[in-house]
Every structure is written in C-alpha cells, then in structure tokens.
Design an enzyme around this catalytic site. Sequence first.
Site, PDB file in Angstrom:
ATOM      1  N   HIS A  66       1.006  -1.197   0.034  1.00  0.00           N
ATOM      2  CA  HIS A  66       0.108  -0.024   0.105  1.00  0.00           C
ATOM      3  C   HIS A  66       0.760   1.195   0.056  1.00  0.00           C
ATOM      4  CE1 HIS A  66      -2.216   3.180   2.461  1.00  0.00           C
ATOM      5  NE2 HIS A  66      -3.129   2.951   1.638  1.00  0.00           N
ATOM      6  N   GLU A  69       2.118   1.855  -3.395  1.00  0.00           N
ATOM      7  CA  GLU A  69       1.045   2.333  -4.340  1.00  0.00           C
ATOM      8  C   GLU A  69       1.075   4.000  -4.174  1.00  0.00           C
ATOM      9  OE1 GLU A  69      -3.040   3.660  -3.675  1.00  0.00           O
ATOM     10  OE2 GLU A  69      -3.016   1.610  -2.975  1.00  0.00           O
TER      11      GLU A  69
END
Length: 436
Positions: A66, A69
């Site tokens: 995450h 990202e």
Amino acid sequence: MIKKEYAQINETLYTEVLPNGLKVYLLPKMGFHKTYGLFTTNYGSIDNYFGYENEALHQVPDGIAHFLEHKMFEKEEGDVFQIFGQQGASANAFTSFTRTSYLFSATDRIKDNLVTLLDFVQAPYFTKETVEKEKGIIGQEIQMYDDDPNWRQFFGMLRNLYPNHPVGIDIAGTVESIADITAEDLYLCYHTFYHPSNMTLFIVGNIDVEEVMQWVRDNQAAKTFAPIRPIERIFPEDSYDTIKPYDQLAMPISRPKTVLGIKGLQQKLPSDAKEKMIFRSALHLLFQMLLGNTSANFLRLYNQGIIDDTFGFEFNLDRAFHFADFSTDTDDPATFEKEIRAILLNYRQDPEVNEANLALLKKKTLGKYFQSLNSLEHIANQFTQDLFGEYTLFDMPEIIQSLTLADLYRAAEVFIVPQAFSRFDLIPLVTAENAE
C-alpha cells in the site's frame, strides 16, 4: 492477438502476451464515451515474505504494498495526478490483499493517458526524504481506519481466523510497521513484483483494438526489463488449529456489532481453475438460499430481533486464502452465532435448499450480472480480480447456469465444518460518563 467471443453476453475480448510477459486484455464497448485503463500487478498486502526461486528470501514490513502504491504517483518532476488532470482524465489506485491496481478514465486523449499510465507505473522514484514524508500521511490514514467500527470488526474477524497469516494484518499495516519502511525496501518490492510478467493491462471502452494494442506494443518495446524470473511467496501452513474461536473489542459505539467468520483451507480447494469458479459460485448461491433477505431464515431472525437491516454476508476466494463472514448489529451476539451456525451446518436439511429455489436464484444472479456489464468501472475493477487461469469474469454465465444442487453440497461439505468458525464482537465502550 487472440480473439474470444462470448456470444451469450455479446462481448469480444482480445488478449496478447507481450515478449516481456505483460498480459494485455482489450474489451471494445461501442456506444460508450468513456474508456478505462487498469494496470494491475499480482502483488498485495499479504506478499511480505518472498524471493526468487533458489535465492535468499526477504521479509519486509507490513503495509509496504500500500505504501508503494502511494509513492508511485510522486515523481522527481511532480505529481502524476496533475498530468492526468491536464489530459482530461481522472486517475486512481488501490491495494488489496493480493493486487495493486492503477487506473485512469477519460473520454478523449486515450493514447496520451494510456502512455502516462504505463510510463509512471514503470518508472519508480523513491528517496529517503519522500519516503519519510509519506509515513506521516499514511499514518493518518491508518488512524482514520482505526476509528472505523466496521473496519475494526472485519479485521478482528480475520485476525481470529488467520492469527499467523498476513491476511489478518491491515492492508495499510500499522503506524509501527510503516515506520520501518525504507526506499531500499520499496525498490526491492517494486523490482520483484512490478515486472511486466507479473502484471496485466486491461482496457475497456470505445476503442480501436488494433490501434490500442499497437500503442502498448510500441511503448513496451522501447523499454528494457530484467529477465523473467519465477517469484516464490512464503505463507504459513494452513490449518484449523490456529483459529481463535472468539475475541472482542470495546469501542465508542451505541450497540454491539458481531461477525461470524468461516475459514477455508487452501488444500481443500479444487486445483482446476474452472472448478474453483464453480466452488465460489456454489457457496455464493447456497448462502443466498439459506440467508438471503427473502429467505425464511432471514425473516425469522429479523422478526425475532436477532438481526436487523445491517445484516450481510460475503464469500471471498483469492490467491492464498478464502473465507466467509456473516455480520449484524445485535443485542445478543451469542444467539446470533448459535442461530447462524445451526443454519449453515444443517444446510442439507434446510427446506429452502431445493431445485426450484436454485433455478430462481440462478436467474436472479444472471440478471444482476448482465446489468453490471453496463458499468465500465465494474468491468474494469472486477476483471482482474476474477482471473482464474484462462477463465475470466465473462465465463460467469456459463458457470452459473451449470450449477446443480450437487455442486452446492460438494462445496459446502469441504467448507462449512464446525472447527472452521470464529466470532468477533465489537461492544460499546463503557465510560465514566455513561456508567453513571
């Protein structure tokens, strides 16, 4: 390019695997103004212990997929969101347990936006300074989710089912785990999992297939990538023995919330890709028959006040795990567990599970499926989640129509077993103020 026609849904899917291993899927939708591009890597939050075959393994901090990202949008020359905005497109990204996806939607300048999507995802830029800055931003996001009762309930249930598996850890990690992330960690994960051979590109909209495929070919041919190498991902052994049967958490809520989870064992899954889709669809339909909002069980539990309008359930089957969860707000979590357990474990004797109800439910499910194909967003987001080998989202009508009661019983027999259950409750936090 391979062309596959799905006559029943009037769709044609074009597929090509490029020399660098990238799998490209194009779905022309004439009459639509918008085009969606979705660039996905088969890499998510659970992939935190990995390496290449016959080489040393690496363990990285929780939440790094995450975190990566977030960092992909920041480049030395500026923010990629601004570029998409200048080109009339909106962009986004999301990370799940097993995938990270980057997307754009636009009505024109499709080539510009497609090239921007490919180029920014394939050009990482991380520095010590930008990584440290991001920790504060993501830390605030984690704290926001920590205040969300539904989020805490979901991950409480997962921690009960998977205490030793990374699926029980929040996708964003913890404030403590992300504090350990370095730029070197990000580059390691990027170069391992963002290789084209571990990625798919899906484009849907009013497109010229030959033209768009050539744009992708040209873009990828101009870049140099490392040789394709198989990735080894390490997960704990799967068993029922580690399941925590019950846990609870006190939060500032007005009424108790409860969730009953069921853990499936990967070794019990069918190995064949089509059979996995049948397994998943069979359990979806069985749960609908037993506890859907028109079922006798639902109406009885609702009238008795054991469940309310918040009641819901879902079944998740992914690369390294599968589970079901049944949740509601209720004043009597113990009775809820007792009733749901009894309904599920006695599926063979339930009068709702019959051929007539199955036929009706299959028609209803197909109706919702056909309706969903009118949404490019749904198609784009669902397609990469529903890749079972050569089978895709567009094979679902055939799968649903073929289902029999025997398929439902076979799936339930290996999944709904007494030792697979666990309950997690959120209870109202008793403060000095409300204790008086």
